[in-house]
Design a protein around this motif. Structure first.
Motif, short mmCIF file in Angstrom:
data_model
loop_
_atom_site.label_atom_id
_atom_site.label_comp_id
_atom_site.label_asym_id
_atom_site.label_seq_id
_atom_site.Cartn_x
_atom_site.Cartn_y
_atom_site.Cartn_z
N UNK A 1 -0.31 39.74 -6.10
CA UNK A 1 -1.57 39.09 -6.46
C UNK A 1 -2.11 39.64 -7.77
N UNK A 2 -1.98 40.95 -7.97
CA UNK A 2 -2.45 41.55 -9.21
C UNK A 2 -1.64 41.05 -10.41
N UNK A 3 -0.32 40.99 -10.25
CA UNK A 3 0.51 40.51 -11.36
C UNK A 3 0.24 39.04 -11.65
N UNK A 4 -0.04 38.26 -10.61
CA UNK A 4 -0.40 36.85 -10.82
C UNK A 4 -1.73 36.75 -11.57
N UNK A 5 -2.68 37.61 -11.21
CA UNK A 5 -3.97 37.63 -11.91
C UNK A 5 -3.79 37.96 -13.38
N UNK A 6 -3.00 38.99 -13.68
CA UNK A 6 -2.76 39.39 -15.08
C UNK A 6 -2.07 38.26 -15.84
N UNK A 7 -1.06 37.65 -15.23
CA UNK A 7 -0.35 36.55 -15.89
C UNK A 7 -1.30 35.37 -16.14
N UNK A 8 -2.17 35.08 -15.19
CA UNK A 8 -3.12 33.98 -15.35
C UNK A 8 -4.10 34.26 -16.48
N UNK A 9 -4.62 35.48 -16.53
CA UNK A 9 -5.55 35.83 -17.61
C UNK A 9 -4.88 35.77 -18.98
N UNK B 1 -2.35 33.90 -19.75
CA UNK B 1 -2.11 32.48 -20.03
C UNK B 1 -3.37 31.79 -20.51
N UNK B 2 -4.51 32.17 -19.97
CA UNK B 2 -5.76 31.59 -20.42
C UNK B 2 -6.13 32.08 -21.82
N UNK B 3 -5.88 33.34 -22.07
CA UNK B 3 -6.25 33.90 -23.38
C UNK B 3 -5.36 33.37 -24.50
N UNK B 4 -4.06 33.24 -24.23
CA UNK B 4 -3.12 32.77 -25.23
C UNK B 4 -2.55 31.42 -24.77
N UNK B 5 -3.41 30.44 -24.64
CA UNK B 5 -3.00 29.15 -24.08
C UNK B 5 -2.05 28.36 -24.97
N UNK B 6 -1.99 28.68 -26.25
CA UNK B 6 -1.11 27.95 -27.15
C UNK B 6 0.29 28.56 -27.23
N UNK B 7 0.54 29.63 -26.48
CA UNK B 7 1.85 30.29 -26.50
C UNK B 7 2.46 30.25 -25.11
N UNK B 8 3.79 30.37 -25.06
CA UNK B 8 4.49 30.39 -23.78
C UNK B 8 5.39 31.62 -23.70
N UNK B 9 5.87 31.91 -22.50
CA UNK B 9 6.81 33.02 -22.33
C UNK B 9 8.21 32.64 -22.76
#
Length: 62
Positions: A38-46, A48-56
């Motif tokens: 859950x913590x890693x999902x939270x970090x990944x979500x944040x 993704x929101x902060x850098x919405x124009x980039x992908x992994x």
């Protein structure tokens, strides 16, 4: 895509290995693992929101 196919069987076997290693503490390890996920999902979500124009995924640029 290919890495998920290669690593998928190994990741799916982790819960069984952890339960066998933890023995009596398997329920506790399940809770700890769920919290970590859950913590890693939270970090990944944040991120993704902060850098919405980039992908992994690295894409080739022409």
């Amino acid at each position: 895509m290919i890495s998920s196919t290669i690593f998928g069987p190994y990741v799916l076997s982790f819960p069984q290995l952890i339960a066998q290693t933890a023995d009596n503490a398997a329920p506790l390890m399940t809770v700890v693992g769920s919290c970590c996920a859950a913590f890693s999902l939270f970090v990944f979500t944040r991120l993704s929101q902060r850098f919405s124009d980039q992908t992994l995924l690295v894409t080739a640029r022409p």
